[in-house]
Design a protein around this motif. Structure first.
Motif, PDB file in Angstrom:
ATOM      1  N   LEU A  46       0.770  -1.222   0.033  1.00 55.35           N
ATOM      2  CA  LEU A  46       0.059   0.011  -0.085  1.00 55.35           C
ATOM      3  C   LEU A  46       0.979   1.417   0.071  1.00 55.35           C
ATOM      4  CD1 LEU A  46      -2.697   1.469   0.171  1.00 55.35           C
ATOM      5  CD2 LEU A  46      -2.648   1.052   2.924  1.00 55.35           C
ATOM      6  N   LYS A  47       1.069   1.721  -1.201  1.00 57.20           N
ATOM      7  CA  LYS A  47       2.079   2.958  -1.384  1.00 57.20           C
ATOM      8  C   LYS A  47       1.355   4.130  -1.355  1.00 57.20           C
ATOM      9  CE  LYS A  47       5.671   0.125  -3.451  1.00 57.20           C
ATOM     10  NZ  LYS A  47       6.667   0.023  -5.102  1.00 57.20           N
ATOM     11  N   ILE A  48       1.452   5.131  -0.728  1.00 54.59           N
ATOM     12  CA  ILE A  48       0.991   6.430  -0.670  1.00 54.59           C
ATOM     13  C   ILE A  48       1.968   7.683  -1.029  1.00 54.59           C
ATOM     14  CG2 ILE A  48      -0.373   7.914   0.663  1.00 54.59           C
ATOM     15  CD1 ILE A  48      -1.304   5.441   2.351  1.00 54.59           C
ATOM     16  N   GLY A  49       1.584   8.494  -2.028  1.00 52.52           N
ATOM     17  CA  GLY A  49       2.438   9.454  -2.482  1.00 52.52           C
ATOM     18  C   GLY A  49       2.415  10.759  -1.502  1.00 52.52           C
ATOM     19  N   ASP A  58      -5.756  -7.982  -0.005  1.00 55.29           N
ATOM     20  CA  ASP A  58      -5.051  -9.466  -0.140  1.00 55.29           C
ATOM     21  C   ASP A  58      -3.520  -9.201  -0.062  1.00 55.29           C
ATOM     22  OD1 ASP A  58      -7.771 -10.103   0.075  1.00 55.29           O
ATOM     23  OD2 ASP A  58      -7.492 -11.437  -1.897  1.00 55.29           O
ATOM     24  N   LYS A  59      -2.956 -10.358   0.437  1.00 52.53           N
ATOM     25  CA  LYS A  59      -1.320 -10.343   0.433  1.00 52.53           C
ATOM     26  C   LYS A  59      -0.707 -10.241  -0.811  1.00 52.53           C
ATOM     27  CE  LYS A  59      -0.857 -12.406   4.986  1.00 52.53           C
ATOM     28  NZ  LYS A  59      -0.451 -13.442   5.829  1.00 52.53           N
ATOM     29  N   THR A  60      -1.463 -10.648  -2.007  1.00 50.11           N
ATOM     30  CA  THR A  60      -0.998 -11.072  -3.367  1.00 50.11           C
ATOM     31  C   THR A  60      -1.517  -9.884  -4.056  1.00 50.11           C
ATOM     32  OG1 THR A  60      -3.079 -12.365  -3.837  1.00 50.11           O
ATOM     33  CG2 THR A  60      -0.775 -13.512  -3.093  1.00 50.11           C
ATOM     34  N   ALA A  61      -2.319  -8.595  -3.457  1.00 49.53           N
ATOM     35  CA  ALA A  61      -2.602  -7.709  -4.330  1.00 49.53           C
ATOM     36  C   ALA A  61      -2.056  -6.277  -3.897  1.00 49.53           C
ATOM     37  CB  ALA A  61      -4.090  -7.522  -4.263  1.00 49.53           C
ATOM     38  N   SER A  62      -2.128  -5.204  -4.588  1.00 46.12           N
ATOM     39  CA  SER A  62      -1.469  -3.915  -4.326  1.00 46.12           C
ATOM     40  C   SER A  62      -2.129  -2.938  -4.861  1.00 46.12           C
ATOM     41  CB  SER A  62      -0.228  -3.985  -5.060  1.00 46.12           C
ATOM     42  OG  SER A  62      -0.002  -3.862  -6.293  1.00 46.12           O
ATOM     43  N   ILE A  63      -2.026  -1.771  -3.776  1.00 46.69           N
ATOM     44  CA  ILE A  63      -2.725  -0.278  -4.089  1.00 46.69           C
ATOM     45  C   ILE A  63      -1.670   0.656  -3.999  1.00 46.69           C
ATOM     46  CG2 ILE A  63      -4.472   1.539  -3.109  1.00 46.69           C
ATOM     47  CD1 ILE A  63      -5.843  -0.826  -1.656  1.00 46.69           C
ATOM     48  N   SER A  77      -5.000  -8.522  -8.195  1.00 52.76           N
ATOM     49  CA  SER A  77      -5.307  -7.242  -8.641  1.00 52.76           C
ATOM     50  C   SER A  77      -4.419  -5.963  -8.258  1.00 52.76           C
ATOM     51  CB  SER A  77      -6.618  -7.045  -8.252  1.00 52.76           C
ATOM     52  OG  SER A  77      -6.943  -6.711  -7.106  1.00 52.76           O
ATOM     53  N   LYS A  78      -4.306  -4.962  -9.016  1.00 58.56           N
ATOM     54  CA  LYS A  78      -3.632  -3.788  -8.543  1.00 58.56           C
ATOM     55  C   LYS A  78      -4.635  -2.514  -8.884  1.00 58.56           C
ATOM     56  CE  LYS A  78       0.778  -5.809 -10.129  1.00 58.56           C
ATOM     57  NZ  LYS A  78       2.084  -5.600 -10.968  1.00 58.56           N
ATOM     58  N   VAL A  79      -4.653  -1.820  -7.914  1.00 58.15           N
ATOM     59  CA  VAL A  79      -5.177  -0.766  -8.049  1.00 58.15           C
ATOM     60  C   VAL A  79      -4.152   0.789  -7.998  1.00 58.15           C
ATOM     61  CG1 VAL A  79      -6.935   1.127  -6.722  1.00 58.15           C
ATOM     62  CG2 VAL A  79      -7.259  -1.341  -6.849  1.00 58.15           C
ATOM     63  N   ASN A  80      -4.321   1.479  -8.909  1.00 58.16           N
ATOM     64  CA  ASN A  80      -3.320   2.665  -9.082  1.00 58.16           C
ATOM     65  C   ASN A  80      -4.144   3.941  -9.225  1.00 58.16           C
ATOM     66  OD1 ASN A  80      -1.583   4.478  -9.997  1.00 58.16           O
ATOM     67  ND2 ASN A  80      -0.119   2.722 -10.550  1.00 58.16           N
ATOM     68  N   ILE A  81      -3.963   4.711  -8.586  1.00 60.31           N
ATOM     69  CA  ILE A  81      -4.520   6.148  -8.523  1.00 60.31           C
ATOM     70  C   ILE A  81      -3.542   6.937  -8.704  1.00 60.31           C
ATOM     71  CG2 ILE A  81      -5.854   7.693  -7.013  1.00 60.31           C
ATOM     72  CD1 ILE A  81      -7.261   5.348  -5.548  1.00 60.31           C
ATOM     73  N   GLY A  82      -3.637   7.816 -10.032  1.00 60.56           N
ATOM     74  CA  GLY A  82      -2.418   8.654 -10.293  1.00 60.56           C
ATOM     75  C   GLY A  82      -2.325  10.065  -9.405  1.00 60.56           C
ATOM     76  N   ASP A  83      -1.499  10.665  -9.783  1.00 58.05           N
ATOM     77  CA  ASP A  83      -1.153  12.069  -9.327  1.00 58.05           C
ATOM     78  C   ASP A  83      -2.366  12.991  -9.486  1.00 58.05           C
ATOM     79  OD1 ASP A  83       1.257  11.158  -8.704  1.00 58.05           O
ATOM     80  OD2 ASP A  83       2.193  12.177 -10.197  1.00 58.05           O
ATOM     81  N   ASN A  84      -2.576  13.932  -8.368  1.00 58.36           N
ATOM     82  CA  ASN A  84      -3.776  14.928  -8.679  1.00 58.36           C
ATOM     83  C   ASN A  84      -5.201  14.507  -8.954  1.00 58.36           C
ATOM     84  OD1 ASN A  84      -1.591  16.927  -8.449  1.00 58.36           O
ATOM     85  ND2 ASN A  84      -0.946  16.259 -10.671  1.00 58.36           N
ATOM     86  N   CYS A  85      -5.396  13.410  -8.280  1.00 61.58           N
ATOM     87  CA  CYS A  85      -6.883  12.643  -8.457  1.00 61.58           C
ATOM     88  C   CYS A  85      -7.738  13.176  -7.282  1.00 61.58           C
ATOM     89  CB  CYS A  85      -6.973  11.150  -8.574  1.00 61.58           C
ATOM     90  SG  CYS A  85      -6.129  10.632 -10.255  1.00 61.58           S
ATOM     91  N   ARG A  86      -8.888  13.433  -7.469  1.00 59.92           N
ATOM     92  CA  ARG A  86      -9.647  13.620  -6.279  1.00 59.92           C
ATOM     93  C   ARG A  86     -11.090  12.846  -6.546  1.00 59.92           C
ATOM     94  NH1 ARG A  86      -9.991  20.248  -6.143  1.00 59.92           N
ATOM     95  NH2 ARG A  86      -7.790  20.812  -6.237  1.00 59.92           N
ATOM     96  N   GLN A  91      -6.467  -4.744 -13.569  1.00 56.15           N
ATOM     97  CA  GLN A  91      -5.522  -3.496 -12.952  1.00 56.15           C
ATOM     98  C   GLN A  91      -6.579  -2.416 -13.068  1.00 56.15           C
ATOM     99  OE1 GLN A  91      -1.696  -2.945 -14.695  1.00 56.15           O
ATOM    100  NE2 GLN A  91      -1.506  -5.063 -15.230  1.00 56.15           N
ATOM    101  N   ILE A  92      -6.701  -1.637 -11.987  1.00 56.94           N
ATOM    102  CA  ILE A  92      -7.675  -0.401 -12.059  1.00 56.94           C
ATOM    103  C   ILE A  92      -6.769   0.797 -11.944  1.00 56.94           C
ATOM    104  CG2 ILE A  92      -9.661   0.698 -10.747  1.00 56.94           C
ATOM    105  CD1 ILE A  92     -10.217  -2.378 -11.651  1.00 56.94           C
ATOM    106  N   VAL A  93      -6.837   1.562 -12.916  1.00 55.95           N
ATOM    107  CA  VAL A  93      -6.003   2.692 -13.015  1.00 55.95           C
ATOM    108  C   VAL A  93      -6.866   3.861 -13.170  1.00 55.95           C
ATOM    109  CG1 VAL A  93      -4.102   3.569 -14.687  1.00 55.95           C
ATOM    110  CG2 VAL A  93      -4.173   1.020 -14.222  1.00 55.95           C
ATOM    111  N   PHE A  94      -6.358   4.880 -12.349  1.00 56.55           N
ATOM    112  CA  PHE A  94      -6.720   6.300 -12.592  1.00 56.55           C
ATOM    113  C   PHE A  94      -5.659   6.969 -13.107  1.00 56.55           C
ATOM    114  CE2 PHE A  94     -10.408   6.663  -9.408  1.00 56.55           C
ATOM    115  CZ  PHE A  94     -11.050   5.376  -9.820  1.00 56.55           C
ATOM    116  N   GLU A  95      -5.771   7.508 -14.445  1.00 61.47           N
ATOM    117  CA  GLU A  95      -4.489   8.278 -14.725  1.00 61.47           C
ATOM    118  C   GLU A  95      -4.504   9.694 -14.067  1.00 61.47           C
ATOM    119  OE1 GLU A  95      -3.958   8.063 -19.169  1.00 61.47           O
ATOM    120  OE2 GLU A  95      -3.607   6.004 -18.941  1.00 61.47           O
ATOM    121  N   GLU A  96      -3.582  10.727 -14.439  1.00 60.45           N
ATOM    122  CA  GLU A  96      -3.361  12.021 -13.716  1.00 60.45           C
ATOM    123  C   GLU A  96      -4.615  12.902 -13.794  1.00 60.45           C
ATOM    124  OE1 GLU A  96      -0.336  15.557 -13.607  1.00 60.45           O
ATOM    125  OE2 GLU A  96      -0.125  14.188 -14.972  1.00 60.45           O
TER     126      GLU A  96
END
Length: 207
Positions: free
Chosen positions: A30-33, A47-52, A72-81, A95-100
């Motif tokens: 769980l990485k947070i910018g 889950d242990k095998t997933a990431s956010i 699965s991977k959830v990636n929320i990009g920079d400057n999202c609200r 893969q759930i991706v929110f781009e910038e």
């Protein structure tokens, strides 16, 4: 004086909450910018095998829920609200991706049994439903026992989805497309398309 102190506190409370949440819960999966803000701590099921991964300068309002299951991977990009009550679910290998710069309205749901991409600077209004799976229904066994069929959703850059829009599995919307409120999108459209209706049909092209 007390009024101004309380006003200042509530103004900076999302920054304080975001800092504390990152301090307590950030780890390898769980990485947070930088500069994360939240009105309340998001509910996270991981889950242990997933990431956010949450990018820089991201803002969550109240009661946001993030779920990542399987691999699965959830990636929320920079400057999202992300507005209050939004639920984001990744399952299986999705893969759930929110781009910038994505903006997402209140109580929107992303059901990611398959992958979902939302392009840069897109606007998703409130009460939208992005659905990547459908129950199978052939045969004599109950619906609950027949499993699902999955297909990804891909939304281009500078998309606008109106309130109460439903997006079906396997749908692609090209860059700069607009979907009118309460529409149901069950087919793909090229860039610059303005669509509306149940099911959604092309109304005109965006200039």
């Amino acid at each position: 004086m007390l009024f101004f102190l309380l006003r200042y506190y509530y103004r900076i409370k999302p920054q304080i909450s975001g800092f504390i949440f990152k301090l307590l819960f950030s780890h390898k999966k769980l990485k947070i910018g930088k500069n994360f803000q939240c009105d309340t701590f998001p509910k996270v099921l991981l889950d242990k095998t997933a990431s956010i991964e949450i990018g820089n300068n991201v803002i969550f309002r109240r009661n946001v829920e993030l779920r990542a299951h399987g691999t699965s991977k959830v990636n929320i990009g920079d400057n999202c609200r992300i507005d209050r009550g939004v639920r984001i679910l990744g399952a299986n290998k999705a893969q759930i991706v929110f781009e910038e710069g994505v903006r997402m309205g209140l109580y929107t749901v992303l059901n990611g049994g398959d992958s979902i991409r939302i392009g840069k600077k897109s606007l998703v209004s409130g009460y939208v439903y992005l659905q990547t799976s459908m129950h199978n229904y052939e045969g004599n066994s109950s619906i609950q026992k027949q499993g699902y069929t999955h297909a990804p959703i891909d939304l281009g850059n500078d998309i606008w989805l109106g309130t109460h829009v439903v997006i079906f599995p396997g749908t692609t919307l090209g860059d700069k497309s607009i979907v009118g409120s309460s529409s149901v999108v069950n087919q793909s459209f090229d860039q610059n398309s303005i669509v509306a209706g149940i099911p959604a049909k092309l109304i005109k092209k965006r200039s």
